[in-house]
Design a protein around this motif. Structure first.
Motif, PDB file in Angstrom:
ATOM      1  N   LEU A  43       0.819  -1.213   0.000  1.00  0.00           N
ATOM      2  CA  LEU A  43       0.000   0.000   0.000  1.00  0.00           C
ATOM      3  C   LEU A  43       0.852   1.262   0.000  1.00  0.00           C
ATOM      4  O   LEU A  43       0.431   2.307  -0.493  1.00  0.00           O
ATOM      5  CB  LEU A  43      -0.926   0.004   1.223  1.00  0.00           C
ATOM      6  CG  LEU A  43      -2.061  -1.016   1.223  1.00  0.00           C
ATOM      7  CD1 LEU A  43      -2.680  -1.120   2.605  1.00  0.00           C
ATOM      8  CD2 LEU A  43      -3.122  -0.651   0.196  1.00  0.00           C
ATOM      9  N   HIS A  44       2.050   1.176   0.557  1.00  0.00           N
ATOM     10  CA  HIS A  44       2.882   2.366   0.698  1.00  0.00           C
ATOM     11  C   HIS A  44       3.204   2.983  -0.660  1.00  0.00           C
ATOM     12  O   HIS A  44       3.131   4.194  -0.841  1.00  0.00           O
ATOM     13  CB  HIS A  44       4.169   2.026   1.445  1.00  0.00           C
ATOM     14  CG  HIS A  44       3.930   1.487   2.825  1.00  0.00           C
ATOM     15  ND1 HIS A  44       4.927   0.947   3.598  1.00  0.00           N
ATOM     16  CD2 HIS A  44       2.791   1.391   3.563  1.00  0.00           C
ATOM     17  CE1 HIS A  44       4.419   0.555   4.757  1.00  0.00           C
ATOM     18  NE2 HIS A  44       3.125   0.808   4.750  1.00  0.00           N
ATOM     19  N   GLY A  45       3.532   2.139  -1.631  1.00  0.00           N
ATOM     20  CA  GLY A  45       3.883   2.649  -2.947  1.00  0.00           C
ATOM     21  C   GLY A  45       2.702   3.172  -3.734  1.00  0.00           C
ATOM     22  O   GLY A  45       2.875   3.902  -4.716  1.00  0.00           O
ATOM     23  N   ALA A  46       1.487   2.809  -3.317  1.00  0.00           N
ATOM     24  CA  ALA A  46       0.280   3.241  -4.033  1.00  0.00           C
ATOM     25  C   ALA A  46      -0.381   4.439  -3.378  1.00  0.00           C
ATOM     26  O   ALA A  46      -1.435   4.881  -3.826  1.00  0.00           O
ATOM     27  CB  ALA A  46      -0.715   2.087  -4.107  1.00  0.00           C
ATOM     28  N   ALA A  47       0.239   4.964  -2.334  1.00  0.00           N
ATOM     29  CA  ALA A  47      -0.429   5.981  -1.528  1.00  0.00           C
ATOM     30  C   ALA A  47      -0.049   7.401  -1.905  1.00  0.00           C
ATOM     31  O   ALA A  47      -0.294   8.344  -1.133  1.00  0.00           O
ATOM     32  CB  ALA A  47      -0.119   5.743  -0.051  1.00  0.00           C
ATOM     33  N   GLY A  48       0.500   7.590  -3.100  1.00  0.00           N
ATOM     34  CA  GLY A  48       0.926   8.921  -3.497  1.00  0.00           C
ATOM     35  C   GLY A  48      -0.187   9.947  -3.547  1.00  0.00           C
ATOM     36  O   GLY A  48       0.046  11.136  -3.339  1.00  0.00           O
ATOM     37  N   GLU A  49      -1.399   9.501  -3.837  1.00  0.00           N
ATOM     38  CA  GLU A  49      -2.537  10.412  -3.921  1.00  0.00           C
ATOM     39  C   GLU A  49      -3.359  10.454  -2.635  1.00  0.00           C
ATOM     40  O   GLU A  49      -4.400  11.094  -2.584  1.00  0.00           O
ATOM     41  CB  GLU A  49      -3.437  10.021  -5.089  1.00  0.00           C
ATOM     42  CG  GLU A  49      -2.837  10.289  -6.461  1.00  0.00           C
ATOM     43  CD  GLU A  49      -2.742  11.790  -6.775  1.00  0.00           C
ATOM     44  OE1 GLU A  49      -3.507  12.570  -6.183  1.00  0.00           O
ATOM     45  OE2 GLU A  49      -1.883  12.161  -7.594  1.00  0.00           O
ATOM     46  N   VAL A  50      -2.906   9.743  -1.593  1.00  0.00           N
ATOM     47  CA  VAL A  50      -3.637   9.722  -0.325  1.00  0.00           C
ATOM     48  C   VAL A  50      -3.261  10.950   0.494  1.00  0.00           C
ATOM     49  O   VAL A  50      -2.097  11.142   0.867  1.00  0.00           O
ATOM     50  CB  VAL A  50      -3.339   8.442   0.469  1.00  0.00           C
ATOM     51  CG1 VAL A  50      -3.994   8.516   1.852  1.00  0.00           C
ATOM     52  CG2 VAL A  50      -3.846   7.220  -0.285  1.00  0.00           C
ATOM     53  N   LEU A  51      -4.234  11.790   0.759  1.00  0.00           N
ATOM     54  CA  LEU A  51      -4.011  12.961   1.598  1.00  0.00           C
ATOM     55  C   LEU A  51      -3.982  12.578   3.075  1.00  0.00           C
ATOM     56  O   LEU A  51      -3.203  13.125   3.859  1.00  0.00           O
ATOM     57  CB  LEU A  51      -5.102  14.002   1.346  1.00  0.00           C
ATOM     58  CG  LEU A  51      -5.224  14.494  -0.101  1.00  0.00           C
ATOM     59  CD1 LEU A  51      -6.447  15.388  -0.258  1.00  0.00           C
ATOM     60  CD2 LEU A  51      -3.959  15.223  -0.538  1.00  0.00           C
ATOM     61  N   LYS A  52      -4.841  11.600   3.426  1.00  0.00           N
ATOM     62  CA  LYS A  52      -4.915  11.153   4.809  1.00  0.00           C
ATOM     63  C   LYS A  52      -5.717   9.863   4.874  1.00  0.00           C
ATOM     64  O   LYS A  52      -6.641   9.662   4.084  1.00  0.00           O
ATOM     65  CB  LYS A  52      -5.572  12.224   5.682  1.00  0.00           C
ATOM     66  CG  LYS A  52      -5.556  11.933   7.181  1.00  0.00           C
ATOM     67  CD  LYS A  52      -6.129  13.101   7.973  1.00  0.00           C
ATOM     68  CE  LYS A  52      -6.171  12.835   9.452  1.00  0.00           C
ATOM     69  NZ  LYS A  52      -6.722  13.997  10.217  1.00  0.00           N
ATOM     70  N   ALA A  53      -5.348   8.984   5.811  1.00  0.00           N
ATOM     71  CA  ALA A  53      -6.095   7.746   6.048  1.00  0.00           C
ATOM     72  C   ALA A  53      -6.905   7.885   7.330  1.00  0.00           C
ATOM     73  O   ALA A  53      -6.405   8.402   8.341  1.00  0.00           O
ATOM     74  CB  ALA A  53      -5.145   6.565   6.159  1.00  0.00           C
ATOM     75  N   TYR A  54      -8.133   7.400   7.277  1.00  0.00           N
ATOM     76  CA  TYR A  54      -9.040   7.419   8.420  1.00  0.00           C
ATOM     77  C   TYR A  54      -9.334   5.961   8.749  1.00  0.00           C
ATOM     78  O   TYR A  54     -10.049   5.272   8.011  1.00  0.00           O
ATOM     79  CB  TYR A  54     -10.319   8.185   8.088  1.00  0.00           C
ATOM     80  CG  TYR A  54     -10.042   9.599   7.612  1.00  0.00           C
ATOM     81  CD1 TYR A  54     -10.128  10.678   8.488  1.00  0.00           C
ATOM     82  CD2 TYR A  54      -9.646   9.852   6.292  1.00  0.00           C
ATOM     83  CE1 TYR A  54      -9.846  11.982   8.065  1.00  0.00           C
ATOM     84  CE2 TYR A  54      -9.363  11.142   5.859  1.00  0.00           C
ATOM     85  CZ  TYR A  54      -9.463  12.201   6.746  1.00  0.00           C
ATOM     86  OH  TYR A  54      -9.183  13.480   6.317  1.00  0.00           O
TER      87      TYR A  54
ATOM     88  N   ILE B 288       2.130   7.313   5.795  1.00  0.00           N
ATOM     89  CA  ILE B 288       0.843   7.850   5.362  1.00  0.00           C
ATOM     90  C   ILE B 288       0.184   8.570   6.540  1.00  0.00           C
ATOM     91  O   ILE B 288      -0.018   7.961   7.600  1.00  0.00           O
ATOM     92  CB  ILE B 288      -0.083   6.727   4.853  1.00  0.00           C
ATOM     93  CG1 ILE B 288       0.570   5.968   3.696  1.00  0.00           C
ATOM     94  CG2 ILE B 288      -1.443   7.281   4.437  1.00  0.00           C
ATOM     95  CD1 ILE B 288      -0.182   4.719   3.287  1.00  0.00           C
ATOM     96  N   PRO B 289      -0.174   9.845   6.419  1.00  0.00           N
ATOM     97  CA  PRO B 289      -0.870  10.531   7.523  1.00  0.00           C
ATOM     98  C   PRO B 289      -2.161   9.796   7.863  1.00  0.00           C
ATOM     99  O   PRO B 289      -2.914   9.402   6.965  1.00  0.00           O
ATOM    100  CB  PRO B 289      -1.158  11.923   6.949  1.00  0.00           C
ATOM    101  CG  PRO B 289      -0.192  12.092   5.818  1.00  0.00           C
ATOM    102  CD  PRO B 289       0.031  10.731   5.245  1.00  0.00           C
ATOM    103  N   SER B 290      -2.402   9.594   9.146  1.00  0.00           N
ATOM    104  CA  SER B 290      -3.572   8.797   9.524  1.00  0.00           C
ATOM    105  C   SER B 290      -4.202   9.322  10.801  1.00  0.00           C
ATOM    106  O   SER B 290      -3.577  10.030  11.583  1.00  0.00           O
ATOM    107  CB  SER B 290      -3.185   7.328   9.706  1.00  0.00           C
ATOM    108  OG  SER B 290      -2.259   7.169  10.761  1.00  0.00           O
ATOM    109  N   GLU B 291      -5.460   8.935  10.978  1.00  0.00           N
ATOM    110  CA  GLU B 291      -6.220   9.281  12.180  1.00  0.00           C
ATOM    111  C   GLU B 291      -7.010   8.056  12.601  1.00  0.00           C
ATOM    112  O   GLU B 291      -7.651   7.402  11.763  1.00  0.00           O
ATOM    113  CB  GLU B 291      -7.161  10.452  11.892  1.00  0.00           C
ATOM    114  CG  GLU B 291      -8.023  10.857  13.086  1.00  0.00           C
ATOM    115  CD  GLU B 291      -8.908  12.055  12.788  1.00  0.00           C
ATOM    116  OE1 GLU B 291      -9.944  12.212  13.467  1.00  0.00           O
ATOM    117  OE2 GLU B 291      -8.576  12.837  11.862  1.00  0.00           O
TER     118      GLU B 291
END
Length: 464
Positions: free
Chosen positions: A381-392, A408-411
């Motif tokens: 998932l790390h390599g595919a997360a370029g467009e992820v602004l934040k994970a919830y 990956i920024p997460s909450e």
């Protein structure tokens, strides 16, 4: 209903009384067998008893004079350990089968020989995209006025369909649980979409998982095989199906340019291309098709296209049907757009590979993820997360899941209501709030459908 043949006047045990189990019991009775039914749950036994079936615990009541034990796909028959009733059947030498095996055993009997155009069976397996590919095949055939029924792991149980009419096509989605155990597998066309780690506990590892999928081809001997070749396993399987490079009994499907003298269907940068004997036969722009967003759905479209070409449909007929395909619930399903923010439900992304493909399909993503983590880890998932602004992150083990997301920024949200509310509050116009859990749902929900329905309900609540 497809009456089960070959057990007339004999006793057959049915283990597991959900949708497929009860359909199996009815089909056995219609074929002249006595169905002895058992389920570990009170509700399943009550349903069978209400339909007049005999309740029979294979362990407590024994398997004397039982010709076969038919088990539902969700019941372990080998790994991590066989169910006690299946272990008893192994010990007693009673054959174990499932409804898929009974379907293929029984389908070609009766009035089959009197059809001018014999019905054909298309069977679709693979890790991801099976449901969309199967539904898309059925949709294309319906649009082309070809009679079709959709069954198996999607829609109706295989024994619950109507006997096929002249020229009809039966499209089956088959999971590894179903292909691994079926004692008969004889589709006319077999499809392998792709392979990624999933259900490894049920198959004793990746090798056992692939072997379960491969049985559809090795045991079935289909007239035509359609194989996704993006992974090494697909390349191996494709190689096993041909006598030489020009053997058009195989159609290779890939996400890049394919070359060779055979029959290939590829998708690249949103374009589907068909090549036969080194020459391009068709080209379709998939980018404007709303029901097939992203490269993973383009691969599904390529597999469906290959099936329909093998069945004799023209490229333009298939292209027209693509445009009217609405997609399936819980699979890249666009739920709403609120204030310029898109909300997409991909609850069916229950493994890492499916989530990676969902993340690749969208931009500026507010990602709702988490649940019951599967074997194999979350590193892809790390390599595919370029467009992820934040994970919830949701799920009972949300904190542990979030730790595996790296940078990956997460909450930590815990539940769906909190995740949707937080993602919505922080989203800007042009963002996409995407549910792509990369995990199973069973820590909080009965199914991925229930999880997706909760997401939809929370989004609808935002609209007032």
């Amino acid at each position: 209903m497809i009456p089960v043949m070959g057990f007339e006047g004999r006793r057959v045990a049915v283990l597991g009384l959900g949708r497929s189990g009860l359909a199996t019991a009815r089909a056995l009775r219609a074929g002249g067998a006595e169905a002895l039914c058992w389920d570990d749950g009170d509700a399943g036994r009550a349903r069978a008893e209400a339909e007049g079936f005999t309740l029979h615990d294979p362990v407590r009541d024994g398997l004397e004079d039982v010709a076969c034990l038919v088990t539902s796909p969700g019941i372990p028959h080998l790994y991590p350990a066989p169910h006690r009733a299946i272990a008893a059947a192994y010990g007693a030498g009673v054959p174990v089968d499932n409804d898929i095996g009974l379907f293929f055993r029984s389908l070609g009997q009766g009035d089959w020989a009197f059809h001018d155009t014999p019905p054909r069976v298309v069977a679709v397996t693979g890790s991801n995209g099976k449901s969309t590919t199967s539904a898309l095949i059925a949709h294309i055939l319906e649009e082309a006025n070809v009679p079709v029924q959709l069954a198996g792991n999607i829609g109706r149980g295989v024994l619950d369909i109507e006997p096929p009419i002249d020229g009809e096509v039966v499209v089956l989605e088959l999971s590894s649980y179903q292909t691994e155990l079926a004692r008969a597998l004889t589709p006319d066309i077999a499809v392998f979409t792709n392979l990624s780690p999933d259900h490894l506990d049920r198959h004793g590892g990746m090798g056992g998982y692939f072997a379960a999928k491969r049985r559809l081809f090795a045991e079935g001997g289909p007239e035509r095989a359609i194989v996704g070749v993006d992974e090494a396993e697909g390349q191996y399987l494709a190689n096993q199906m041909v006598e030489g490079p020009e053997d058009t009994r195989l159609i290779r499907v890939g996400s890049g340019k394919l070359s060779g003298p055979g029959w290939d269907v590829s998708t690249r940068k949103g374009w589907l291309s068909e090549f036969r004997k080194g020459r391009q036969a068709a080209s379709i722009d998939l980018r404007p098709v709303p029901g097939l967003p992203g490269a993973h759905n383009h691969q599904n479209a390529a597999c469906a296209y290959a099936v329909c070409r093998a069945l004799g449909l023209a490229p333009r007929t298939i292209e027209a049907a693509f445009a009217s395909f609405a997609g399936l619930p819980h699979r890249s399903q666009r739920v709403a757009e609120i204030g310029g923010v898109a909300y997409v439900n991909d609850s069916k992304a229950t493994n890492v590979d499916a989530a990676v493909k969902a993340l690749d399909a969208f931009r500026k993503i507010r990602w709702i993820c988490g649940g019951l983590e599967k074997d194999g880890g979350l590193e892809p998932l790390h390599g595919a997360a370029g467009e992820v602004l934040k994970a919830y992150v949701i799920g009972r083990e949300a904190e542990a899941f979030a730790l595996h997301l790296g940078d990956i920024p997460s909450e930590i949200c815990g539940d769906m209501a909190t995740a949707v509310a937080r993602a919505s509050a922080e989203a800007q116009p042009g963002d996409t709030v995407l549910l792509a859990p990369a995990a199973a749902s069973f820590d909080q929900y009965d199914s991925f459908e229930a999880r997706g329905a909760d997401f939809i309900a929370q989004v609808e609540a935002l609209q007032g």
